[in-house]
Design a protein around this motif. Structure first.
Motif, PDB file in Angstrom:
ATOM      1  N   UNK A 125      30.783  -1.774 -21.122  1.00  0.00           N
ATOM      2  CA  UNK A 125      29.591  -1.156 -20.550  1.00  0.00           C
ATOM      3  C   UNK A 125      28.329  -1.863 -21.032  1.00  0.00           C
ATOM      4  N   UNK A 126      28.293  -2.219 -22.318  1.00  0.00           N
ATOM      5  CA  UNK A 126      27.129  -2.926 -22.857  1.00  0.00           C
ATOM      6  C   UNK A 126      27.014  -4.308 -22.229  1.00  0.00           C
ATOM      7  N   UNK A 127      28.144  -4.962 -22.004  1.00  0.00           N
ATOM      8  CA  UNK A 127      28.123  -6.275 -21.364  1.00  0.00           C
ATOM      9  C   UNK A 127      27.509  -6.167 -19.975  1.00  0.00           C
ATOM     10  N   UNK A 128      27.910  -5.154 -19.243  1.00  0.00           N
ATOM     11  CA  UNK A 128      27.367  -4.934 -17.904  1.00  0.00           C
ATOM     12  C   UNK A 128      25.864  -4.671 -17.988  1.00  0.00           C
ATOM     13  N   UNK A 129      25.439  -3.859 -18.960  1.00  0.00           N
ATOM     14  CA  UNK A 129      24.011  -3.562 -19.120  1.00  0.00           C
ATOM     15  C   UNK A 129      23.202  -4.825 -19.396  1.00  0.00           C
ATOM     16  N   UNK A 130      23.715  -5.690 -20.276  1.00  0.00           N
ATOM     17  CA  UNK A 130      23.009  -6.940 -20.560  1.00  0.00           C
ATOM     18  C   UNK A 130      22.886  -7.782 -19.300  1.00  0.00           C
ATOM     19  N   UNK A 131      23.995  -7.932 -18.587  1.00  0.00           N
ATOM     20  CA  UNK A 131      24.000  -8.738 -17.366  1.00  0.00           C
ATOM     21  C   UNK A 131      22.982  -8.186 -16.360  1.00  0.00           C
ATOM     22  N   UNK A 132      23.056  -6.897 -16.107  1.00  0.00           N
ATOM     23  CA  UNK A 132      22.121  -6.274 -15.170  1.00  0.00           C
ATOM     24  C   UNK A 132      20.678  -6.420 -15.641  1.00  0.00           C
ATOM     25  N   UNK A 133      20.466  -6.245 -16.939  1.00  0.00           N
ATOM     26  CA  UNK A 133      19.111  -6.373 -17.480  1.00  0.00           C
ATOM     27  C   UNK A 133      18.535  -7.759 -17.278  1.00  0.00           C
ATOM     28  N   UNK A 134      19.343  -8.770 -17.488  1.00  0.00           N
ATOM     29  CA  UNK A 134      18.878 -10.146 -17.284  1.00  0.00           C
ATOM     30  C   UNK A 134      18.529 -10.372 -15.817  1.00  0.00           C
ATOM     31  N   UNK A 182      16.126 -24.088 -15.742  1.00  0.00           N
ATOM     32  CA  UNK A 182      16.420 -22.782 -16.290  1.00  0.00           C
ATOM     33  C   UNK A 182      17.609 -22.928 -17.241  1.00  0.00           C
ATOM     34  N   UNK A 183      17.538 -22.252 -18.364  1.00  0.00           N
ATOM     35  CA  UNK A 183      18.598 -22.338 -19.355  1.00  0.00           C
ATOM     36  C   UNK A 183      19.831 -21.558 -18.927  1.00  0.00           C
ATOM     37  N   UNK A 184      20.995 -22.101 -19.316  1.00  0.00           N
ATOM     38  CA  UNK A 184      22.255 -21.404 -19.072  1.00  0.00           C
ATOM     39  C   UNK A 184      22.469 -20.434 -20.233  1.00  0.00           C
ATOM     40  N   UNK A 185      22.724 -19.178 -19.906  1.00  0.00           N
ATOM     41  CA  UNK A 185      22.830 -18.095 -20.881  1.00  0.00           C
ATOM     42  C   UNK A 185      24.293 -17.827 -21.200  1.00  0.00           C
ATOM     43  N   UNK A 186      24.594 -17.668 -22.477  1.00  0.00           N
ATOM     44  CA  UNK A 186      25.933 -17.297 -22.899  1.00  0.00           C
ATOM     45  C   UNK A 186      25.931 -15.893 -23.475  1.00  0.00           C
ATOM     46  N   UNK A 187      26.885 -15.078 -23.067  1.00  0.00           N
ATOM     47  CA  UNK A 187      27.015 -13.727 -23.604  1.00  0.00           C
ATOM     48  C   UNK A 187      28.397 -13.553 -24.220  1.00  0.00           C
ATOM     49  N   UNK A 188      28.431 -13.033 -25.438  1.00  0.00           N
ATOM     50  CA  UNK A 188      29.683 -12.614 -26.045  1.00  0.00           C
ATOM     51  C   UNK A 188      29.852 -11.160 -25.637  1.00  0.00           C
ATOM     52  N   UNK A 189      30.777 -10.897 -24.750  1.00  0.00           N
ATOM     53  CA  UNK A 189      30.958  -9.560 -24.202  1.00  0.00           C
ATOM     54  C   UNK A 189      32.353  -9.024 -24.455  1.00  0.00           C
ATOM     55  N   UNK A 246      15.374  -8.350 -14.815  1.00  0.00           N
ATOM     56  CA  UNK A 246      14.161  -8.981 -15.344  1.00  0.00           C
ATOM     57  C   UNK A 246      13.806 -10.206 -14.515  1.00  0.00           C
ATOM     58  N   UNK A 247      14.819 -10.987 -14.161  1.00  0.00           N
ATOM     59  CA  UNK A 247      14.586 -12.146 -13.308  1.00  0.00           C
ATOM     60  C   UNK A 247      13.986 -11.707 -11.974  1.00  0.00           C
ATOM     61  N   UNK A 248      14.537 -10.653 -11.371  1.00  0.00           N
ATOM     62  CA  UNK A 248      14.044 -10.171 -10.082  1.00  0.00           C
ATOM     63  C   UNK A 248      12.593  -9.698 -10.154  1.00  0.00           C
ATOM     64  N   UNK A 249      12.175  -9.215 -11.317  1.00  0.00           N
ATOM     65  CA  UNK A 249      10.785  -8.763 -11.480  1.00  0.00           C
ATOM     66  C   UNK A 249       9.806  -9.929 -11.502  1.00  0.00           C
ATOM     67  N   UNK A 250      10.291 -11.101 -11.846  1.00  0.00           N
ATOM     68  CA  UNK A 250       9.398 -12.258 -11.985  1.00  0.00           C
ATOM     69  C   UNK A 250       9.584 -13.290 -10.886  1.00  0.00           C
ATOM     70  N   UNK A 279      19.087 -17.295  -9.381  1.00  0.00           N
ATOM     71  CA  UNK A 279      19.402 -16.571 -10.611  1.00  0.00           C
ATOM     72  C   UNK A 279      19.794 -17.531 -11.735  1.00  0.00           C
ATOM     73  N   UNK A 280      19.587 -17.116 -12.975  1.00  0.00           N
ATOM     74  CA  UNK A 280      20.033 -17.957 -14.089  1.00  0.00           C
ATOM     75  C   UNK A 280      21.564 -17.996 -14.138  1.00  0.00           C
ATOM     76  N   UNK A 281      22.077 -19.116 -14.636  1.00  0.00           N
ATOM     77  CA  UNK A 281      23.512 -19.203 -14.848  1.00  0.00           C
ATOM     78  C   UNK A 281      23.854 -18.403 -16.097  1.00  0.00           C
ATOM     79  N   UNK A 282      24.883 -17.580 -16.006  1.00  0.00           N
ATOM     80  CA  UNK A 282      25.313 -16.743 -17.129  1.00  0.00           C
ATOM     81  C   UNK A 282      26.818 -16.903 -17.294  1.00  0.00           C
ATOM     82  N   UNK A 283      27.227 -17.248 -18.506  1.00  0.00           N
ATOM     83  CA  UNK A 283      28.648 -17.343 -18.832  1.00  0.00           C
ATOM     84  C   UNK A 283      28.955 -16.206 -19.798  1.00  0.00           C
TER      85      UNK A 283
END
Length: 95
Positions: free
Chosen positions: A13-22, A1-8, A25-29, A35-39
């Motif tokens: 609030x948008x950063x939190x939304x992106x994190x939750x969305x990822x 699984x790829x490690x995801x980078x977010x510029x937050x 989406x993972x939980x749906x599949x 869980x994916x690694x997220x920095x």
């Protein structure tokens, strides 16, 4: 699984939304907890907006590129911008 980078941080609030969305989406599949690694590199919003307000777009682009470079050094395989304003510099960032 790829490690995801977010510029937050350019809208926490948008950063939190992106994190939750990822994660959602993972939980749906997947039913496991692998869980994916997220920095998240949380950018100083005041500093960035000051550059944008002064129309110092090259400085703002370089500021964001420094954060993307830090995510790369952390092993992230791709990065996403979690706010609208940085997307004004998208073309410059990609170049």
């Amino acid at each position: 699984m790829k490690k995801i980078g977010l510029i937050g941080g350019l809208g926490p609030e948008a950063t939190i939304d992106y994190y939750k969305g990822i994660i959602n989406t993972f939980n749906e599949t997947s039913s496991d907890l692998n869980y994916p690694e997220i920095v998240i590199y949380s950018v100083n919003m005041s500093e960035f907006l000051s550059m944008m307000n002064q129309k110092a777009y090259e400085d703002a682009t370089n500021y964001l590129l420094g954060k993307i470079t830090a995510l790369d050094a952390a092993g992230c395989e791709f990065a996403a911008l979690t706010a609208n304003t940085p997307h004004l510099l998208y073309r410059e960032i990609v170049e």
